[in-house]
Scaffold this motif. Sequence first.
Motif, PDB file in Angstrom:
ATOM      1  N   VAL A   1       0.913  -1.165  -0.144  1.00  0.00           N
ATOM      2  CA  VAL A   1      -0.004  -0.004  -0.093  1.00  0.00           C
ATOM      3  C   VAL A   1       0.952   1.350  -0.059  1.00  0.00           C
ATOM      4  N   ALA A   2       1.932   1.182   0.700  1.00  0.00           N
ATOM      5  CA  ALA A   2       2.950   2.500   0.750  1.00  0.00           C
ATOM      6  C   ALA A   2       3.575   2.580  -0.389  1.00  0.00           C
TER       7      ALA A   2
ATOM      8  N   TRP B   1       0.944   4.247  -2.891  1.00  0.00           N
ATOM      9  CA  TRP B   1       1.031   5.681  -2.418  1.00  0.00           C
ATOM     10  C   TRP B   1       2.038   6.568  -2.937  1.00  0.00           C
TER      11      TRP B   1
ATOM     12  N   GLY C   1       2.162   6.742  -6.966  1.00  0.00           N
ATOM     13  CA  GLY C   1       0.833   7.557  -7.166  1.00  0.00           C
ATOM     14  C   GLY C   1       1.313   9.252  -6.834  1.00  0.00           C
ATOM     15  N   THR C   2       1.699   9.375  -5.875  1.00  0.00           N
ATOM     16  CA  THR C   2       2.314  10.956  -5.680  1.00  0.00           C
ATOM     17  C   THR C   2       3.467  11.357  -6.522  1.00  0.00           C
TER      18      THR C   2
END
Length: 120
Positions: free
Chosen positions: A47-48, A51, A54-55
Amino acid sequence: MIIVCIDQWKNKIWPEIKVPRPDALDNESWGFVHPRLLSVPELCHHVAEVWVSGTIFIRNVLLFKKQNPGKFCLLSCGILTFLAVLGRYVPGLLLSYLMLVTVMMWPLAVYHRLWDRAYV
């Protein structure tokens, strides 16, 4: 039918997915429910990664927009035109349903390693 379901649960499903006894393992670490499933720390790691990716993608798109506004306009207009043509022939509800099914079935494809099997 209920008796058959209970029997299947007790004799086939539960022995395969049950967690080992606490005295058999170290109590301080997370254990596996099933050997091929991800543990909680592994899930948090994935998940990290999503994230952060995506950023970084959003940051690169915004930087591209600042540096090349003309190319960004052409690229975004091209993508939106493609989506408009696709939406003309395929209803939006069907597209939304296909996206939802894809997102929901992705863990199943990863669990059974379908991409590796298709590649081989």
